[in-house]
Design a protein around this motif. Structure first.
Motif, PDB file in Angstrom:
ATOM      1  N   VAL A 104      62.687 -49.099  -9.313  1.00 32.04           N
ATOM      2  CA  VAL A 104      61.891 -48.194  -8.478  1.00 32.04           C
ATOM      3  C   VAL A 104      61.297 -48.926  -7.267  1.00 32.04           C
ATOM      4  N   GLN A 105      60.404 -48.226  -6.563  1.00 28.85           N
ATOM      5  CA  GLN A 105      59.981 -48.614  -5.216  1.00 28.85           C
ATOM      6  C   GLN A 105      59.501 -50.052  -5.087  1.00 28.85           C
ATOM      7  N   ASN A 106      58.752 -50.534  -6.093  1.00 29.52           N
ATOM      8  CA  ASN A 106      58.107 -51.829  -5.892  1.00 29.52           C
ATOM      9  C   ASN A 106      58.998 -53.021  -6.234  1.00 29.52           C
ATOM     10  N   CYS A 107      60.318 -52.809  -6.332  1.00 26.93           N
ATOM     11  CA  CYS A 107      61.243 -53.931  -6.558  1.00 26.93           C
ATOM     12  C   CYS A 107      60.942 -55.046  -5.558  1.00 26.93           C
ATOM     13  N   CYS A 108      60.834 -56.291  -6.061  1.00 24.74           N
ATOM     14  CA  CYS A 108      60.482 -57.404  -5.161  1.00 24.74           C
ATOM     15  C   CYS A 108      61.713 -58.235  -4.804  1.00 24.74           C
ATOM     16  N   ASN A 109      62.890 -57.859  -5.281  1.00 27.53           N
ATOM     17  CA  ASN A 109      64.152 -58.555  -4.972  1.00 27.53           C
ATOM     18  C   ASN A 109      64.159 -60.017  -5.425  1.00 27.53           C
ATOM     19  N   ASP A 110      63.312 -60.424  -6.368  1.00 29.19           N
ATOM     20  CA  ASP A 110      63.384 -61.847  -6.738  1.00 29.19           C
ATOM     21  C   ASP A 110      64.522 -62.095  -7.726  1.00 29.19           C
ATOM     22  N   ALA A 111      65.165 -61.005  -8.169  1.00 31.57           N
ATOM     23  CA  ALA A 111      66.388 -61.072  -8.966  1.00 31.57           C
ATOM     24  C   ALA A 111      66.195 -61.760 -10.312  1.00 31.57           C
TER      25      ALA A 111
ATOM     26  N   TYR B 136      59.838 -80.527   5.443  1.00 27.03           N
ATOM     27  CA  TYR B 136      60.653 -79.354   5.114  1.00 27.03           C
ATOM     28  C   TYR B 136      59.849 -78.080   5.355  1.00 27.03           C
ATOM     29  N   THR B 137      60.536 -76.962   5.315  1.00 28.34           N
ATOM     30  CA  THR B 137      59.844 -75.686   5.473  1.00 28.34           C
ATOM     31  C   THR B 137      60.538 -74.625   4.629  1.00 28.34           C
ATOM     32  N   ALA B 138      59.770 -73.590   4.257  1.00 27.80           N
ATOM     33  CA  ALA B 138      60.315 -72.514   3.413  1.00 27.80           C
ATOM     34  C   ALA B 138      59.630 -71.204   3.767  1.00 27.80           C
ATOM     35  N   GLY B 139      60.345 -70.108   3.534  1.00 29.43           N
ATOM     36  CA  GLY B 139      59.749 -68.776   3.688  1.00 29.43           C
ATOM     37  C   GLY B 139      59.824 -68.247   5.107  1.00 29.43           C
ATOM     38  N   TRP B 140      58.872 -67.376   5.455  1.00 35.25           N
ATOM     39  CA  TRP B 140      58.926 -66.695   6.749  1.00 35.25           C
ATOM     40  C   TRP B 140      58.790 -67.647   7.932  1.00 35.25           C
ATOM     41  N   VAL B 141      58.035 -68.736   7.769  1.00 35.86           N
ATOM     42  CA  VAL B 141      57.905 -69.653   8.907  1.00 35.86           C
ATOM     43  C   VAL B 141      59.186 -70.470   9.085  1.00 35.86           C
ATOM     44  N   LYS B 142      60.064 -70.442   8.083  1.00 41.64           N
ATOM     45  CA  LYS B 142      61.359 -71.132   8.177  1.00 41.64           C
ATOM     46  C   LYS B 142      62.421 -70.220   8.796  1.00 41.64           C
ATOM     47  N   ARG B 143      62.503 -68.959   8.293  1.00 41.25           N
ATOM     48  CA  ARG B 143      63.637 -68.119   8.709  1.00 41.25           C
ATOM     49  C   ARG B 143      63.223 -66.898   9.517  1.00 41.25           C
ATOM     50  N   GLY B 144      61.913 -66.694   9.732  1.00 41.36           N
ATOM     51  CA  GLY B 144      61.435 -65.485  10.398  1.00 41.36           C
ATOM     52  C   GLY B 144      61.055 -64.451   9.351  1.00 41.36           C
ATOM     53  N   PRO B 145      60.248 -63.447   9.768  1.00 34.32           N
ATOM     54  CA  PRO B 145      59.700 -62.489   8.802  1.00 34.32           C
ATOM     55  C   PRO B 145      60.685 -61.411   8.416  1.00 34.32           C
ATOM     56  N   THR B 146      61.598 -61.730   7.510  1.00 35.96           N
ATOM     57  CA  THR B 146      62.572 -60.739   7.063  1.00 35.96           C
ATOM     58  C   THR B 146      62.614 -60.731   5.537  1.00 35.96           C
ATOM     59  N   GLY B 147      63.058 -59.589   5.002  1.00 33.60           N
ATOM     60  CA  GLY B 147      63.218 -59.486   3.551  1.00 33.60           C
ATOM     61  C   GLY B 147      61.886 -59.225   2.865  1.00 33.60           C
ATOM     62  N   VAL B 148      61.951 -59.119   1.538  1.00 28.80           N
ATOM     63  CA  VAL B 148      60.748 -58.831   0.764  1.00 28.80           C
ATOM     64  C   VAL B 148      60.359 -60.060  -0.053  1.00 28.80           C
ATOM     65  N   ILE B 149      59.376 -59.908  -0.925  1.00 27.29           N
ATOM     66  CA  ILE B 149      58.765 -61.081  -1.569  1.00 27.29           C
ATOM     67  C   ILE B 149      59.812 -61.988  -2.222  1.00 27.29           C
ATOM     68  N   GLY B 150      60.665 -61.380  -3.067  1.00 32.69           N
ATOM     69  CA  GLY B 150      61.605 -62.185  -3.846  1.00 32.69           C
ATOM     70  C   GLY B 150      62.673 -62.872  -3.013  1.00 32.69           C
ATOM     71  N   THR B 151      62.899 -62.385  -1.779  1.00 35.92           N
ATOM     72  CA  THR B 151      63.876 -63.047  -0.903  1.00 35.92           C
ATOM     73  C   THR B 151      63.457 -64.507  -0.704  1.00 35.92           C
ATOM     74  N   ASN B 152      62.143 -64.745  -0.768  1.00 33.15           N
ATOM     75  CA  ASN B 152      61.637 -66.109  -0.554  1.00 33.15           C
ATOM     76  C   ASN B 152      61.985 -67.062  -1.688  1.00 33.15           C
ATOM     77  N   ARG B 153      62.333 -66.502  -2.841  1.00 34.07           N
ATOM     78  CA  ARG B 153      62.699 -67.368  -3.967  1.00 34.07           C
ATOM     79  C   ARG B 153      63.983 -68.134  -3.643  1.00 34.07           C
ATOM     80  N   TYR B 154      64.969 -67.418  -3.090  1.00 31.51           N
ATOM     81  CA  TYR B 154      66.259 -68.066  -2.812  1.00 31.51           C
ATOM     82  C   TYR B 154      66.178 -68.934  -1.571  1.00 31.51           C
ATOM     83  N   ASP B 155      65.279 -68.522  -0.671  1.00 29.10           N
ATOM     84  CA  ASP B 155      65.011 -69.329   0.506  1.00 29.10           C
ATOM     85  C   ASP B 155      64.371 -70.659   0.078  1.00 29.10           C
TER      86      ASP B 155
END
Ligand code: NAP
Length: 501
Positions: A19-26, A462-481
């Motif tokens: 449902v709606q609140n899926c965070c995509n962290d897989a 090193y860097t990770a997350g939105w400051v690394k790749r720009g503000p895209t995707g949802v919370i769980g996208t940052n796990r793979y990043d």
């Protein structure tokens, strides 16, 4: 709303629904014994997925994914509330667009395969993680899950509270999404992690000090601020970044007491991403919805006293380029009346060639057409008006507020309002002593390795997350990043490229 699909339960078991609140962290993906949750992190569609989906024709109703989901976003179809009912069709429609999960042959790769435990007397890997938001926590947990290093981690957070944009960016009424913080707290609580709250790197401690005393420093400082509005009048006091408004209503200490004028009947929001829908929903929803949430008392009192009746969201491109996601549009329409002009939904461009992207465009247009066909809200009802193909051209001050000028299908038009919120994307946060790409609003990097002015990687940074790749995707996208950054960092450590005092 989307028509309810014939329930898969009518012909096989009780399939599960995301449902709606899926965070995509897989977290759910590797738990599924029949590989019915897609896109998986190793599939091309994952990076641009609005959410993950369960194929009702393949799901065997085992429940393993329900236990694995950190944000309680999975339920059985017979437990779906009326509000979440459209998600049964949203899950099934994904597989009609991209093909059955049974034919998607992308086994989820175990990143630990082939790795060896370090010798018990091997030097530990010391890492400073700067920023305790989603990207910082995923960096910590990825380091903890590596079996080929023993990491000792210091987390530095400028604020007195961890959570970053999960705490101060996710809307207060999205309580289930915020549950991912429980997973973050578990990572922080494991041995080998020391958390330093209220410590600002560049102010209380320098980058050079962290770099000298750790093998590696990972900057996961996120993107707190909105991009400036590049229009005449874009810097007037009546214009605010939607990101500042979000931080204010979530009680971010930097924004306490920040003035937002809610005394006019109309607010205009520029841009139509999910941040635009969040601020439009918060401004028009019943304020009592936010009692007992992360919303600050100051914001709750201001919303109770607010005279705002209408929020107009102006998008510069057509409805086929809407930046919001279908789950968030469903959530908005569930909360407040949404007005859409059917004329905005004709004469659109060609569909994208990619089946997933084409599916998202079709799905959003279908939802928008349902909204356009719905009866008009009562005259005194608060509402959100979504307009398309209306690029803003200027903002001017007027008595009691502002006038937003825009182009409407080639004709100049304007709207009066008391407040303009620019929701045109976010900008990464810079850190003194660390390279920053001003134009892109990110820390320049290659696979998470921070690049110096000569374009070569700076050892140990090193860097990770939105400051690394720009503000895209949802919370769980940052796990793979975060995983890709940790892969680079650990490879450099094993290659003997990192040292620490
Ligand atoms: P976004 O999704 O990138 O949307 C930015 C919007 O601003 C687009 O409509 C864009 O239009 C428009 N825009 C950009 N420059 C403009 C300009 N100069 N003039 C007028 N319009 C302009 O950004 P966002 O809404 O800040 O969201 C950032 C990320 O956070 C996204 O990945 C989003 O999904 C995520 N987020 C998720 C949730 C959630 O899942 N609940 C909530 C909030 C945020 P064009 O398309 O024409 O460029």
């Amino acid at each position: 709303m989307l028509a309810p699909a014939p329930s898969a339960a009518q012909y096989r078991g009780m399939p599960h629904v995301i449902v709606q609140n899926c965070c995509n962290d897989a977290s759910c993906v590797p738990e599924c014994p029949v590989d019915c949750i897609h896109p998986t992190p190793d599939e091309p569609g994952f990076a641009t997925a609005e959410m993950l989906y369960i194929d009702p024709d393949v799901c065997i109703d085992c429940g393993a994914c329900i236990d694995a989901c950190p944000v309680s976003a999975i339920t059985t179809d017979y437990e779906l509330t009326d509000e979440m009912a459209p998600f049964e069709e949203i899950n099934a429609a994904y597989y009609r667009a991209v093909g059955s999960a049974a034919d998607l042959d992308h086994p989820y790769a175990d990143p630990q395969l082939g790795r060896r435990r370090p010798a018990s007397d091997a030097e530990p890997l010391s890492v400073a993680v700067v920023g305790a938001g989603a990207a910082g926590h995923y960096t910590v947990s990825e380091l903890q899950h590596r079996i080929d290093v023993r990491a000792e981690i210091d987390v530095y957070e400028r604020l007195p509270e961890p959570g970053g944009l999960v705490r101060f960016g996710v809307a207060p009424d999205h309580a289930d999404t915020k549950k991912v913080q429980e997973q973050f707290a578990a990572a922080r609580g494991r041995s080998g992690v020391t958390v330093h709250l209220g410590v600002s790197v560049g102010e209380n401690v320098t980058h050079e000090e962290l770099a000298r005393t750790h093998h590696a420093v990972v900057y996961a400082v996120g993107a707190l601020h909105g991009r400036p509005l590049p229009l005449p009048g874009g810097d007037l006091p009546v214009v605010a970044a939607a990101a500042d408004f979000v931080a204010w209503y979530n009680g971010h200490p930097d924004f306490a007491g920040h003035p937002f004028d809610l005394s006019h009947e109309r607010v205009v929001v520029l841009g139509n991403g999910n941040v635009a829908l969040d601020v439009a929903r918060v401004l028009t929803a019943d304020p009592e919805l936010f009692v007992g949430t992360d919303m600050s008392d100051e914001a709750l009192a201001a919303l109770r006293a607010s005279r705002v009746r209408e929020v107009v969201v102006l998008a510069r491109r057509g409805a086929d380029h809407a930046a919001f996601t279908a789950p968030e549009l469903v959530g908005l329409a569930r909360t407040v009346p949404v007005v859409v002009d059917a004329a905005d939904l004709s004469d659109l461009g060609a569909e994208p060639a990619d089946p997933q992207a084409a599916h998202y465009v079709r799905q959003k247009l279908e939802l928008l057409r349902d909204l356009a066909a719905a009866p008009s809200p009562a005259p005194d009802a608060r509402r959100v008006v979504l307009r398309f193909g209306t690029p803003p051209t200027a903002v001017t001050e007027a008595t009691g507020g502002a006038v937003v000028e825009f182009d409407e299908h080639g004709t100049p038009s304007s709207l009066e309002c008391g407040l303009v919120l620019a929701a045109i994307g976010l900008r990464g946060t810079s850190v003194p002593g660390v390279p920053f790409d001003e134009a892109g609003g990110i820390i320049p990097n290659a696979d998470g390795r921070v690049l110096g002015s000569d374009g070569a990687p700076l050892p140990g940074v090193y860097t990770a997350g939105w400051v690394k790749r720009g503000p895209t995707g949802v919370i769980g996208t940052n796990r793979y990043d975060a995983r890709s950054t940790v892969d680079a960092l650990v490879a450099d450590f094993h290659a003997g490229l990192l040292s620490a005092e």
